[in-house]
Design a protein around this motif. Structure first.
Motif, mmCIF file in Angstrom:
data_model
loop_
_atom_site.group_PDB
_atom_site.id
_atom_site.type_symbol
_atom_site.label_atom_id
_atom_site.label_comp_id
_atom_site.label_asym_id
_atom_site.label_seq_id
_atom_site.Cartn_x
_atom_site.Cartn_y
_atom_site.Cartn_z
ATOM 1 N N TYR A 10 0.830 -1.203 0.000
ATOM 2 C CA TYR A 10 0.000 0.000 0.000
ATOM 3 C C TYR A 10 0.873 1.264 0.000
ATOM 4 O O TYR A 10 2.058 1.207 0.327
ATOM 5 C CB TYR A 10 -0.881 0.032 1.257
ATOM 6 N N ALA A 11 0.241 2.372 -0.347
ATOM 7 C CA ALA A 11 0.897 3.669 -0.172
ATOM 8 C C ALA A 11 0.722 4.053 1.292
ATOM 9 O O ALA A 11 -0.350 4.488 1.712
ATOM 10 C CB ALA A 11 0.263 4.713 -1.081
ATOM 11 N N LEU A 12 1.774 3.846 2.080
ATOM 12 C CA LEU A 12 1.730 4.136 3.510
ATOM 13 C C LEU A 12 2.409 5.469 3.767
ATOM 14 O O LEU A 12 3.565 5.677 3.391
ATOM 15 C CB LEU A 12 2.425 3.035 4.313
ATOM 16 N N LEU A 13 1.681 6.373 4.426
ATOM 17 C CA LEU A 13 2.176 7.716 4.672
ATOM 18 C C LEU A 13 2.031 8.041 6.151
ATOM 19 O O LEU A 13 1.394 7.307 6.906
ATOM 20 C CB LEU A 13 1.375 8.732 3.845
ATOM 21 N N HIS A 19 -12.387 21.127 20.282
ATOM 22 C CA HIS A 19 -11.834 22.474 20.377
ATOM 23 C C HIS A 19 -10.325 22.487 20.138
ATOM 24 O O HIS A 19 -9.571 21.808 20.841
ATOM 25 C CB HIS A 19 -12.143 23.048 21.765
ATOM 26 N N LYS A 20 -9.908 23.255 19.157
ATOM 27 C CA LYS A 20 -8.484 23.453 18.868
ATOM 28 C C LYS A 20 -7.969 24.587 19.746
ATOM 29 O O LYS A 20 -8.415 25.721 19.628
ATOM 30 C CB LYS A 20 -8.300 23.798 17.383
ATOM 31 N N GLY A 21 -7.009 24.261 20.636
ATOM 32 C CA GLY A 21 -6.576 25.236 21.610
ATOM 33 C C GLY A 21 -5.264 25.918 21.325
ATOM 34 O O GLY A 21 -4.889 26.866 22.021
ATOM 35 N N THR A 22 -4.529 25.453 20.307
ATOM 36 C CA THR A 22 -3.225 26.042 19.988
ATOM 37 C C THR A 22 -3.085 26.187 18.477
ATOM 38 O O THR A 22 -3.871 25.625 17.706
ATOM 39 C CB THR A 22 -2.073 25.164 20.529
ATOM 40 N N GLU A 23 -2.042 26.913 18.044
ATOM 41 C CA GLU A 23 -1.855 27.169 16.616
ATOM 42 C C GLU A 23 -1.342 25.931 15.884
ATOM 43 O O GLU A 23 -0.862 24.984 16.493
ATOM 44 C CB GLU A 23 -0.856 28.319 16.411
ATOM 45 N N GLY A 24 -1.437 25.955 14.549
ATOM 46 C CA GLY A 24 -0.894 24.883 13.721
ATOM 47 C C GLY A 24 -1.924 24.347 12.742
ATOM 48 O O GLY A 24 -3.132 24.572 12.893
ATOM 49 N N VAL A 25 -1.442 23.636 11.722
ATOM 50 C CA VAL A 25 -2.311 23.000 10.725
ATOM 51 C C VAL A 25 -1.858 21.564 10.524
ATOM 52 O O VAL A 25 -0.711 21.207 10.806
ATOM 53 C CB VAL A 25 -2.271 23.753 9.372
ATOM 54 N N PHE A 26 -2.758 20.715 10.049
ATOM 55 C CA PHE A 26 -2.405 19.335 9.766
ATOM 56 C C PHE A 26 -1.246 19.289 8.762
ATOM 57 O O PHE A 26 -1.216 20.061 7.794
ATOM 58 C CB PHE A 26 -3.599 18.566 9.219
ATOM 59 N N THR A 27 -0.300 18.388 9.006
ATOM 60 C CA THR A 27 0.851 18.232 8.127
ATOM 61 C C THR A 27 0.873 16.794 7.610
ATOM 62 O O THR A 27 0.839 15.847 8.409
ATOM 63 C CB THR A 27 2.164 18.533 8.879
ATOM 64 N N LEU A 28 0.914 16.621 6.294
ATOM 65 C CA LEU A 28 0.796 15.301 5.676
ATOM 66 C C LEU A 28 1.973 15.005 4.762
ATOM 67 O O LEU A 28 2.533 15.914 4.147
ATOM 68 C CB LEU A 28 -0.505 15.220 4.869
ATOM 69 N N GLN A 29 2.311 13.731 4.679
ATOM 70 C CA GLN A 29 3.363 13.299 3.758
ATOM 71 C C GLN A 29 2.830 13.357 2.322
ATOM 72 O O GLN A 29 1.660 13.069 2.071
ATOM 73 C CB GLN A 29 3.811 11.877 4.110
ATOM 74 N N LYS A 30 3.686 13.725 1.403
ATOM 75 C CA LYS A 30 3.236 14.061 0.041
ATOM 76 C C LYS A 30 2.953 12.832 -0.816
ATOM 77 O O LYS A 30 3.764 11.921 -0.926
ATOM 78 C CB LYS A 30 4.307 14.919 -0.642
ATOM 79 N N ASN A 31 1.781 12.820 -1.430
ATOM 80 C CA ASN A 31 1.441 11.938 -2.544
ATOM 81 C C ASN A 31 0.218 12.561 -3.230
ATOM 82 O O ASN A 31 -0.311 13.575 -2.751
ATOM 83 C CB ASN A 31 1.256 10.482 -2.080
ATOM 84 N N PRO A 32 -0.265 12.025 -4.359
ATOM 85 C CA PRO A 32 -1.379 12.680 -5.067
ATOM 86 C C PRO A 32 -2.633 12.876 -4.207
ATOM 87 O O PRO A 32 -3.311 13.903 -4.319
ATOM 88 C CB PRO A 32 -1.641 11.741 -6.243
ATOM 89 N N HIS A 33 -2.943 11.904 -3.368
ATOM 90 C CA HIS A 33 -4.122 12.034 -2.511
ATOM 91 C C HIS A 33 -3.975 13.186 -1.524
ATOM 92 O O HIS A 33 -4.902 13.991 -1.343
ATOM 93 C CB HIS A 33 -4.359 10.726 -1.740
#
Length: 321
Positions: free
Chosen positions: A124-127, A144-158
């Protein structure tokens, strides 16, 4: 693109909410209690420390993956948001809900859980993915999101397509090809998870105390020493370089409050996920966070007495609860 959140708790529900609000088709695979809470409150409500508040209902809520047969086809993307110690046993379940071209994204904190399953799913494409912010589950289906930041994902087309959808909705999402610095850098910040559980204080209040910050600074110094011995560069999640964090945390209160205003720009209610686990009498991920500092430190001959003591303290809290 059919997306599933496998093991949706606090972080998984927050991720699901953002994906749904971004126009993506999302199914939650969750505990019955989470399903009942979402239905009772007409959806997932996302809120954050900057005043965001919006409710959305996922496409489907599943408590047993055998129900997946009621959905056309299989999932193109599965986000695994289980705790680290739950990951090693789910390979067969993941194979049952995916196809040969699916992407499976593991969103765990710390080290070890990804290695425990990747050989079982090597076709599978495991990320990997990271949640660099705090999510607290509140009454009435609010996450509730209590601190700053955004989701960070490993790169692939999806994940690139997901990033585009999230950014269009104004949520933000970071993509990285090389995830090793991301994981190592996130662990540096995660070292506070256990300390927040030990102090039993909201994070903002905890960081306002000099003695608490000093312990965190010492724990971070140990991890930085391990990374230096392993010749690993850490990704920078904060406004300052990772190597500067222990120094800033060690400043006197009056100077810390001047220098680290953004570090304290968090919701007064924010608590760590490990604190939530202790309160709920669940097994924590300390072995994969502070415990990883100890075990990797042993490999490179770096002493880690502070993190070892933190692990022991959390184990005592687990037994007490």
């Amino acid at each position: 693109m059919e997306i599933a959140i496998f093991g949706a708790g606090s972080t998984g529900c927050y991720l699901a909410g953002q994906l749904c609000l971004s126009g993506l088709k999302v199914t939650l695979i969750c505990r019955p209690a989470i399903k009942q809470k979402i239905i009772a409150n007409n959806g997932i409500t996302l809120s954050d420390y900057q005043g965001f508040n919006q409710t959305v209902m996922p496409q489907a809520l599943i408590t047993d993956i055998t129900q997946q047969s009621s959905i056309n086809g299989k999932f193109d993307v599965v986000f695994v948001t289980l705790k680290c110690h739950q990951v090693s046993t789910i390979a067969n379940q993941l194979m049952a809900i995916t196809h040969d071209h699916s992407s499976i994204i593991f969103m765990q904190n710390g080290f070890g859980s990804f290695d425990s399953i990747k050989d079982s799913l090597d076709h599978y494409a495991l990320l990997q993915g990271i949640t660099p912010f705090n999510v607290l589950q509140l009454p009435n289906g609010v996450f509730h999101k209590g601190t700053e930041g955004v989701f960070t994902l490993q790169k692939n087309p999806h994940t690139v397509a997901i990033q585009s959808a999230l950014i269009c909705q104004g949520f933000g999402c970071d993509i990285a090809a090389d995830f090793t610095p991301m994981i190592y850098g996130k662990l540096l910040l995660n070292l506070n998870n256990a300390l927040n559980a030990v102090t039993n204080l909201p994070i903002k209040q905890q960081l306002s105390h000099y003695k608490n910050r000093r312990v965190l600074a010492k724990a971070m110094k140990e991890w930085l020493a391990v990374c230096e011995a392993a010749d690993i560069q850490l990704h920078q999640y904060t406004k300052v370089k990772p190597t500067w964090l222990p120094t800033i945390l060690s400043l006197p209160n009056w100077l810390f409050k001047l220098v680290a205003k953004q570090m304290l720009d968090i919701d007064p209610k924010a608590r760590s996920s490990m604190w939530q686990d202790i309160q709920a009498k669940r097994k924590t991920e300390v072995d994969f966070i502070n415990g990883a500092v100890v075990s990797i430190g042993e490999i490179y001959g770096v002493k880690t007495p502070v993190n070892r003591a933190i692990v022991e303290h959390i184990k005592q809290l687990e037994q007490r609860h």
